[in-house]
Design a protein around this motif. Structure first.
Motif, PDB file in Angstrom:
ATOM      1  N   PHE A   1       0.844  -1.045   0.085  1.00  0.00           N
ATOM      2  CA  PHE A   1      -0.121   0.051   0.053  1.00  0.00           C
ATOM      3  C   PHE A   1       0.764   1.182   0.104  1.00  0.00           C
ATOM      4  O   PHE A   1       1.961   1.292   0.913  1.00  0.00           O
ATOM      5  N   ILE A   2       0.571   2.211  -0.817  1.00  0.00           N
ATOM      6  CA  ILE A   2       1.212   3.499  -0.749  1.00  0.00           C
ATOM      7  C   ILE A   2      -0.079   4.500  -0.231  1.00  0.00           C
ATOM      8  O   ILE A   2      -1.237   4.459  -0.946  1.00  0.00           O
ATOM      9  N   CYS A   3       0.026   5.129   0.700  1.00  0.00           N
ATOM     10  CA  CYS A   3      -0.893   5.980   1.601  1.00  0.00           C
ATOM     11  C   CYS A   3      -0.562   7.417   1.716  1.00  0.00           C
ATOM     12  O   CYS A   3       0.867   7.579   2.013  1.00  0.00           O
ATOM     13  N   GLY A   4      -1.410   8.141   1.723  1.00  0.00           N
ATOM     14  CA  GLY A   4      -1.109   9.533   2.316  1.00  0.00           C
ATOM     15  C   GLY A   4      -2.370  10.349   2.021  1.00  0.00           C
ATOM     16  O   GLY A   4      -3.271   9.885   1.356  1.00  0.00           O
ATOM     17  N   ARG A   5      -2.340  11.676   2.473  1.00  0.00           N
ATOM     18  CA  ARG A   5      -3.333  12.492   2.032  1.00  0.00           C
ATOM     19  C   ARG A   5      -3.448  13.090   0.730  1.00  0.00           C
ATOM     20  O   ARG A   5      -2.496  12.829  -0.096  1.00  0.00           O
TER      21      ARG A   5
ATOM     22  N   THR B   1      -4.102   4.425  -1.793  1.00  0.00           N
ATOM     23  CA  THR B   1      -5.049   4.661  -1.096  1.00  0.00           C
ATOM     24  C   THR B   1      -4.767   5.720   0.018  1.00  0.00           C
ATOM     25  O   THR B   1      -3.929   6.249   0.269  1.00  0.00           O
ATOM     26  N   HIS B   2      -6.160   6.400   0.383  1.00  0.00           N
ATOM     27  CA  HIS B   2      -5.931   7.685   1.112  1.00  0.00           C
ATOM     28  C   HIS B   2      -6.112   7.260   2.623  1.00  0.00           C
ATOM     29  O   HIS B   2      -7.011   6.726   2.944  1.00  0.00           O
TER      30      HIS B   2
ATOM     31  N   ARG C   1     -10.642   2.777  -2.711  1.00  0.00           N
ATOM     32  CA  ARG C   1     -11.427   3.534  -1.657  1.00  0.00           C
ATOM     33  C   ARG C   1     -12.290   2.883  -1.050  1.00  0.00           C
ATOM     34  O   ARG C   1     -12.516   2.835   0.108  1.00  0.00           O
ATOM     35  N   ARG C   2     -13.265   2.242  -2.029  1.00  0.00           N
ATOM     36  CA  ARG C   2     -14.500   1.782  -1.417  1.00  0.00           C
ATOM     37  C   ARG C   2     -14.387   0.342  -0.750  1.00  0.00           C
ATOM     38  O   ARG C   2     -13.173  -0.278  -1.189  1.00  0.00           O
TER      39      ARG C   2
END
Length: 450
Positions: A143-147, A239-240, A217-218
């Motif tokens: 996963f790469i995540c962040g705002r 993903t956020h 997202r969902r």
């Protein structure tokens, strides 16, 4: 696909707004145009002075010009109409993603143009070689995540091109909409008939080594992510989330706990274009920290990479999945595991007998429950059956039960009288209502006699 900085010539008013380091252009009918300008992590929203009349008719005409521009450049693989729905259109024009909305979907016509701020290679991030080797392993789920705007997609693009050019892997993408700026030989798939699950079925047939899943997202997206990963494909999802731990928690509940570490084993948190944290998930069988040895169970360890320091543990706790920090204390001085056990215990007792209680820990594996005197036999159960069940669900914690009268001064009783027997309280309320009605009738009778 689209090349960074390459797009068909737009109508001049739009080209004038796409100045250097402009990331996004916001146009709305009867409002001054605004832009986001700057580098990743340092974007500023600026209102632009313009003599152009941005009324509804001009916005509608501008949108039509953009649609015609897509038609004129149909020979280009990076120019197409991505989404066309009532009240909304999404177009791809080279490296530009154009979103158009109008009533009734939006309160007024608007056009938003987004383009990449930068295109980086994986080497530009100066990553630890151990992390690069980890990303190159197709047995990984990442996963790469962040705002929003933190640089997640830019990093995903860099990893995809590294896998394609340096590793020589077959890379495909799943995107909705498709806006990654990648080499032509990396095929980018959209939702097939509007369904990414159908896209995943086709992806299995073309046998990629790696899949880039943009915008997970969902809840259904997480399920598709798990399905593709368990099929043995190397998978990188974007993903956020505000932190790497939150990204893990978004997956919990969509995938069985025992499969979480097989679906996802590496989480990269990006902030302001830089990698802030990398976490690794490991599955083991042991007693969670603070529990007795005989209560060993499957535990997922959340480990900082590459230091190997365990930060959190995830395990089944009663009917819930607990995510507990290994170190640290709550403000009250109670360890996270004890605080979790206390909340779970109070909640369970409320469900059983409808009363609130208080809990005090006597040691690492023992606690005292303070409850109303008349409810103690119910809590204990026949032959101590209820207490034993509570102890088992709380990981073998030894429990004793005392009344509120024996509660030490340091504990605060519930503010409202919920510790009373609910049935007694309802009975009293009913009798009070009856007395009130009888009194009203009596007073009415006396008044009539007068």
């Amino acid at each position: 696909m689209a090349k960074f900085g390459d797009h068909p010539a737009l109508p001049q008013p739009l080209e004038d707004l796409l100045m250097e380091q402009v990331h996004t252009v916001f146009l709305k009918a009867d409002c001054p145009p605004r832009i986001k300008q700057g580098s990743i992590g340092d974007l500023k929203l600026i209102e632009v002075d313009s003599e152009q009349n941005w009324d509804t008719l001009r916005m509608e005409a501008l949108q039509q010009e953009l649609v015609e521009l897509v038609e004129e450049n149909r020979h280009r693989s990076d120019c197409f109409l991505e989404i066309d729905r009532k009240g909304c259109q999404v177009l791809q024009l080279g490296d530009l993603r154009v979103s158009c909305a109008w009533p009734p979907f939006a309160d007024a016509r608007e056009i938003t143009i987004v383009r990449p701020v930068a295109k980086l290679s994986l080497r530009d991030y100066e990553l630890d070689e151990r992390l690069i080797a980890r990303l190159a392993d197709h047995h990984r789920g990442v996963f790469i995540c962040g705002r929003p705007g933190s640089g997640k997609t830019t990093l995903a693009q860099a990893i995809a091109e590294y896998l394609d050019t340096e590793i020589g892997a077959m890379v495909k993408t799943m995107e909705a909409p498709r806006d990654l700026q990648l080499a032509d030989r990396i095929t980018q798939y959209a939702p097939l008939e509007g369904d990414l699950e159908k896209t995943a079925e086709i992806i299995f047939l073309v046998r990629p080594d790696f899949v880039i899943f943009d915008e997970v997202r969902r809840a259904r997206d997480f399920e598709i992510f798990a399905d593709v990963r368990l099929a043995g494909v190397g998978l990188l999802g974007v993903t956020h989330a505000n932190s790497a731990l939150e990204a893990i928690q978004r997956l919990i509940g969509k995938v069985e706990l025992g499969l979480v570490s097989q679906v996802l084993d590496t989480i990269i948190h990006v902030e302001a274009g830089q990698i802030q944290q990398v976490l690794e998930l490991r599955m083991t069988v042991k007693p969670p920290t603070g529990m007795q040895e005989e209560l060993a169970r499957p535990v997922i360890e959340v480990v900082e990479f590459p230091s190997g320091k365990i930060t959190h543990e995830m395990f089944a706790f009663g009917s819930e999945i607990a995510v507990v920090p290994v170190e640290g204390r709550a403000s009250s001085g109670v360890s996270p595991l004890k605080a979790l056990a206390r909340d779970q215990l109070i909640h369970m007792i409320q469900q059983w007998v409808g009363v609130q209680c208080q809990v005090q820990f006597k040691g690492e594996t023992s606690a005292t429950i303070y409850a109303p005197q008349n409810m103690i036999p119910t809590l204990i159960g026949k032959g101590g059956e209820n207490v034993r069940q509570l102890q088992d669900e709380l990981g073998g914690m030894q429990l004793s039960i005392e009344s509120f009268e024996d509660m030490p001064d340091g504990l605060v009783a519930p503010r409202r009288g919920h510790w009373q027997d609910v049935s007694d309280q309802r009975s009293k309320d009913g009798r009070a209502w009856e007395r009130q009605k009888r009194g009203a009738k009596s007073r009415k009778g006396k008044k009539n006699r007068k």
